[in-house]
Scaffold this motif. Sequence first.
Motif, PDB file in Angstrom:
ATOM      1  N   GLY A   2      -1.296   0.731   1.381  1.00  0.00           N
ATOM      2  CA  GLY A   2      -1.756  -0.486   0.722  1.00  0.00           C
ATOM      3  C   GLY A   2      -1.108  -0.709  -0.626  1.00  0.00           C
ATOM      4  O   GLY A   2      -0.676  -1.818  -0.947  1.00  0.00           O
ATOM      5  N   VAL A   3      -1.007   0.360  -1.420  1.00  0.00           N
ATOM      6  CA  VAL A   3      -0.459   0.231  -2.778  1.00  0.00           C
ATOM      7  C   VAL A   3       1.007  -0.174  -2.744  1.00  0.00           C
ATOM      8  O   VAL A   3       1.436  -1.083  -3.464  1.00  0.00           O
ATOM      9  CB  VAL A   3      -0.645   1.555  -3.549  1.00  0.00           C
ATOM     10  N   ILE A   4       1.806   0.497  -1.909  1.00  0.00           N
ATOM     11  CA  ILE A   4       3.227   0.175  -1.919  1.00  0.00           C
ATOM     12  C   ILE A   4       3.515  -1.130  -1.175  1.00  0.00           C
ATOM     13  O   ILE A   4       4.477  -1.831  -1.494  1.00  0.00           O
ATOM     14  CB  ILE A   4       4.095   1.333  -1.372  1.00  0.00           C
ATOM     15  N   SER A   5       2.672  -1.498  -0.192  1.00  0.00           N
ATOM     16  CA  SER A   5       2.832  -2.794   0.476  1.00  0.00           C
ATOM     17  C   SER A   5       2.485  -3.931  -0.479  1.00  0.00           C
ATOM     18  O   SER A   5       3.114  -4.998  -0.440  1.00  0.00           O
ATOM     19  CB  SER A   5       1.943  -2.876   1.720  1.00  0.00           C
ATOM     20  N   LEU A   6       1.499  -3.703  -1.323  1.00  0.00           N
ATOM     21  CA  LEU A   6       1.120  -4.714  -2.311  1.00  0.00           C
ATOM     22  C   LEU A   6       2.288  -5.009  -3.240  1.00  0.00           C
ATOM     23  O   LEU A   6       2.598  -6.169  -3.542  1.00  0.00           O
ATOM     24  CB  LEU A   6      -0.092  -4.229  -3.108  1.00  0.00           C
TER      25      LEU A   6
END
Length: 411
Positions: A222-226
């Motif tokens: 989630g963090v890196i996709s954001l």
Amino acid sequence: MSGSMEVLRVPAVRSYVVSVAFAAVGQNLMVTVLFKQVFDITGDELDIGFIGLAQFLPALLLVLVSGWVADRFDRRIVTGTFLVARGVCAVGLIAFSAAGSTAVWQLFALAAALGTADALLAPARRSMGPYLTQTIDFPKVVVLFTGTFVTASIVGPILGGFLYSVGPAWAYGVAAACQLAAAVPMIGLRFHREPTRLTERPTWTSAVEGLRFVRRTPVVLGVISLDLFAVLFGGAIALIPAVASERLGVGDIAYGWLRAAPGIGAAGMAIWLAFHPMRRRIGPTLLWMIAVFGAGHVVFGLTRSFAVAFVALVVVAAADMVSMNIRGAIVPLVTPDDQLGRVNAVEGVFIGASNELGAFESGVAARALGLPWAIAGGGVITMMIAASFAVVFPSIRKIDKFEDLEPAQPS
């Protein structure tokens, strides 16, 4: 240690920060001049995008190799080697400029070579942070790293604007010297504790473990996709040369200051975070900062005022600085030591996609929609992404304190 600045007492942290400072000044200077030079030769925003694409593709193609290299070999030597390789790329740009060439394919080739050096350098350097000092102080190291990086993003573009007005070869010469200077403290750095290294022979399974870890760990995914989607659509930085020329009507020196505006905003926020570290509501803060990042792009895309554009870029970068610090701490804290290089390589592709591929997307959008709507529309999409991630990835929204994060266990 009570404040982020106090970790500078650790020799390894000082060496790391000095190296990052030289490398980031040189890189920002080089990219600032490269984008401006290609636009001045062709007058086409799409060619700025192709420079970004050329820098991104090596990270994508080498993702399995670069992560394994970072986990297998001494990260100091790997980082130092490819800092020197960056310097060699700058020498190639000196030769191009001194010859007075207008063959932009040569710039694309040199951008690809620079991207290759970055692809192999980044996972190794990013994976060193947790070993520079005590684990509890690692978020403070992240603040210093990002603060140093964005301060350099002020110095580099301003210096690039001035030196470009003298001649691009001079700018690339300074960039080359900075990369070589960065290699010296990096190679001589001593870790607080030695990293765990891979010892087995390279296999497909070990190479793809970083991808598997990201896929099965929702908070990391989630963090890196954001970051990927937010900056992919909110990639106005690459279009600053076109905005400065076509929308604001300013010259080379004003362009350099406009290119430095993001660094000013980020540096100001970095100073604030160094003395007021984030302690609670980490996840919600990350999502709100992405929304502010998008809103700043809307303003930047629609204005014709240099002052408003400058302030908008300052705000955009200040918000991004907060999110960079949060993301930069979360991923290493939840990743096992022996997989950190491979996970950072995967994250590097996401970062590269959001920055360099984002530059390509911005160039295509500007060609199709025009500058104002390409930038402002991307900002609106970025705000929508922040809202959707709050729903799709509740594990991000629920993060309260860094201290609550622990390495994820194999499933």
